[in-house]
Motif scaffolding. Structure first.
Motif: not given
Length: 208
Positions: A90, A85-87
């Motif tokens: 996960k 993900t953009e973070e």
């Protein structure tokens, strides 16, 4: 129209979804608008889900529960996979709940619902339980849980579903047999298959 856009946007890349909407539905929306509408509706559904969760765990009440016919069998299943993900990476968890009735060749699937989130295992277990509860969990003749053997799945299954028939799915069960076979017959392909195949038959016929 927004609902149609979101449904197609959930199934296809947004650019292709935009093209298909115009081709078959005469709905002219660009890729960015398709993405915006799909994500807005997704967030709305997520908010509704969170509100329903909060209400249930505070009051143990769920709307529209009276008319649910008791399922003969109720199946629950969960899994997890890592996504970028953009973070960062996960674990995305997904679950399915479906009712079934006896058929001539085994259980016949009836109503099916799906859930998915980035929740931790405890919160996801609550989501899965509530979905099962809404599908007639407390009225079911038998509850069956299917999983790949991951500890978090069985922990949540035992926490929320009590007396449940637990099944390790066929792919992961047979994978373990092949792993053991490779340890015994490291460089002997013929010997490996000769050892594994009878044991797959044992497993298929319930000789655990």
């Amino acid at each position: 129209v927004k609902e149609a856009i979101a449904m197609v946007g959930a199934e296809l890349p947004f650019e292709r979804a935009s093209e298909l909407l115009e081709e078959i539905g005469n709905v002219s929306v660009g890729k960015q608008k398709t993405e915006q509408i799909s994500e807005e509706m997704g967030l709305g559904i997520e908010r509704q889900t969170e509100e329903e969760q909060k209400k249930y765990w505070e009051t143990e009440e769920v709307e529209e529960m009276k008319d649910i016919p008791p399922p003969e069998y109720l199946y629950v299943s969960a899994d997890g996979t890592c996504v970028n993900t953009e973070e960062g990476w996960k674990e995305a968890k997904s679950g399915v709940v479906f009712s079934a009735r006896s058929g001539l060749e085994g259980p016949v699937r009836e109503k099916t619902t799906y859930i998915g989130s980035f929740d931790n295992s405890e919160e996801f277990g609550k989501r899965l339980y509530l979905e099962a509860y809404k599908s007639g969990l407390e009225k079911a003749k038998e509850v069956i849980a299917i999983g790949d053997g991951a500890k978090w799945i069985w922990n949540e299954t035992q926490t929320h579903f009590g007396k449940v028939t637990e099944i390790v799915d066929w792919y992961h069960a047979t994978e373990r047999i092949w792993d053991i076979g490779r340890m015994i017959h490291k460089n002997d392909t013929a010997g490996l298959e000769k050892w594994v195949n009878p044991r797959l038959e044992y497993l298929k016929n319930g000789r655990i």
